[in-house]
Write an enzyme that holds these catalytic residues in place. Structure first.
Site, short mmCIF file in Angstrom:
data_model
loop_
_atom_site.label_atom_id
_atom_site.label_comp_id
_atom_site.label_asym_id
_atom_site.label_seq_id
_atom_site.Cartn_x
_atom_site.Cartn_y
_atom_site.Cartn_z
N ARG A 115 0.89 -1.17 0.00
CA ARG A 115 0.00 0.00 0.00
C ARG A 115 0.92 1.21 0.00
NH1 ARG A 115 -5.44 0.84 1.82
NH2 ARG A 115 -5.82 2.92 2.67
N HIS A 142 -7.08 0.91 -6.86
CA HIS A 142 -7.35 0.18 -5.62
C HIS A 142 -8.14 -1.09 -5.99
CE1 HIS A 142 -7.70 -0.72 -1.53
NE2 HIS A 142 -8.41 0.30 -1.08
N GLN A 145 -10.19 -3.27 -3.29
CA GLN A 145 -11.48 -2.71 -2.90
C GLN A 145 -12.54 -3.03 -3.96
OE1 GLN A 145 -12.54 -0.81 -0.01
NE2 GLN A 145 -14.47 -1.37 -1.00
N ASP A 235 -16.90 8.10 -2.98
CA ASP A 235 -15.67 8.05 -2.20
C ASP A 235 -15.42 9.46 -1.67
OD1 ASP A 235 -13.29 7.22 -1.06
OD2 ASP A 235 -12.19 7.07 -2.95
N CYS A 275 -16.54 3.13 -0.16
CA CYS A 275 -15.40 2.29 0.22
C CYS A 275 -14.88 2.61 1.63
CB CYS A 275 -14.29 2.40 -0.81
SG CYS A 275 -13.75 4.10 -1.15
N ARG A 303 -14.40 -7.00 2.23
CA ARG A 303 -12.96 -6.89 1.98
C ARG A 303 -12.27 -8.17 2.44
NH1 ARG A 303 -10.18 -2.13 1.32
NH2 ARG A 303 -8.49 -3.60 0.88
#
Length: 317
Positions: A115, A142, A145, A235, A275, A303
């Protein structure tokens, strides 16, 4: 999978996942099938030690809740173990070069999760890693996700192909991964954002190539485009590293807030996704986030299950 041992053939063995587009349509569907199977087994209390003895090294430059927890607990529940490497422990690109870090870690661990701030760092890590490397978030994408998002949508509607998603907000890394994943799965997607915050043209072009006429990928600056959506997704307006732009973005994006007025333009059963973390009162109101159409906490839980589906296909023997 075998009912007793949960054995199967891993389809991604030894590969990297840097982008949603690193999967094809069949592979994406199979990862989601595996995730649903493992989730069902977990709910029944059946162990799935598919990755017994396997290890995952996790490199983090950004703070994390869902990404770290899903991979950490996911490896544990699959019989393996995850090892968290904080920014101060590595000093990626400062204390040691990314190439050196990647070669050292991949000589010891069975896989790497990274990450990192810049997608270029992820690419360099992948170029020097002899083991599968997973994108846990970069400024470009991402994909992990997006897997959880598709899993949530599939659980709600029983399918993906033919559905319509409206992503409303910043044309950021999340919009990129959703465009690519939607194209692969046959979901129509419209990214609704002010023109100055439109998604990367290269990503949009790539998504349209992947859709290949089976679905559409559109970009719009009109919130009214939510009218036909089965799923409305948003988001944060200012992501990590953009805090100095927060006030400006708040003014620009205000017409793109998911609120009761916006939902009046949409179908009454439209699914609301985010998310997380959410800035309640900015991109989405408290009323909507906690309302009956919201599945954000099912999405957050997924997730774990989506990442387990990915991990077994990348790391299992």
């Amino acid at each position: 999978m075998n009912d007793n041992n949960a054995t199967f053939i891993p389809i991604l063995k030894g590969r990297h996942l840097l982008s949603s587009a690193d999967l094809n349509a069949q592979e994406l569907a199979q990862v989601l099938d595996t995730a649903l199977d493992i989730k069902t087994r977990l709910k029944r209390g059946e162990p799935t030690p598919i990755l017994n003895g396997k290890s995952l090294a996790m490199i983090f430059e950004h703070p994390s809740l869902r990404t770290r927890l899903s991979f950490d607990i996911g490896m544990y529940q699959l019989g393996g173990r995850a090892f968290y490497l904080a920014p101060t422990e590595i000093g990626l690109g400062k204390r040691e070069t990314s190439s050196d870090v990647s070669r050292v870690i991949s000589s010891m661990a069975d896989g790497i999760l990274a990450r990192v701030r810049d997608h270029s760092t992820l690419v360099e890590l992948a170029n020097y890693s002899s083991k599968p490397l997973i994108n846990g978030l970069t400024d470009r994408e991402h994909p992990c996700q997006a897997l959880a998002d598709l899993l949530t949508i599939r659980e709600r509607f029983g399918k993906l192909k033919g559905l319509t998603m409206a992503y409303i907000g910043d044309g950021n890394n999340m919009a990129h991964s959703l465009a690519l994943a939607s194209a692969l799965s046959g979901i129509n997607i419209t990214i609704i954002t002010p023109p100055q915050y439109w998604p990367d043209e290269e990503i949009v072009y790539q998504a349209r190539q992947l859709a290949n006429g089976n679905s559409y990928v559109k970009v719009s600056n009109s919130p009214e485009a939510v009218a036909e959506a089965d799923v409305i997704y948003t988001d944060v307006w200012a992501s990590m590293g953009q805090e100095s732009e927060a006030e400006l973005r708040r003014r620009v994006f205000k017409p793109y807030q998911i609120n009761s007025s916006l939902l009046e333009m949409a179908k009454p059963d439209t699914l609301i996704l985010h998310c997380l973390p959410a800035h309640r009162g900015d991109e989405v109101t408290e009323e909507v986030l906690e309302g009956s159409q919201s599945a954000v906490f099912q999405q957050a839980e997924n997730r774990l299950h989506a990442q387990k589906g990915l991990l077994v296909h990348l790391l299992a023997d």
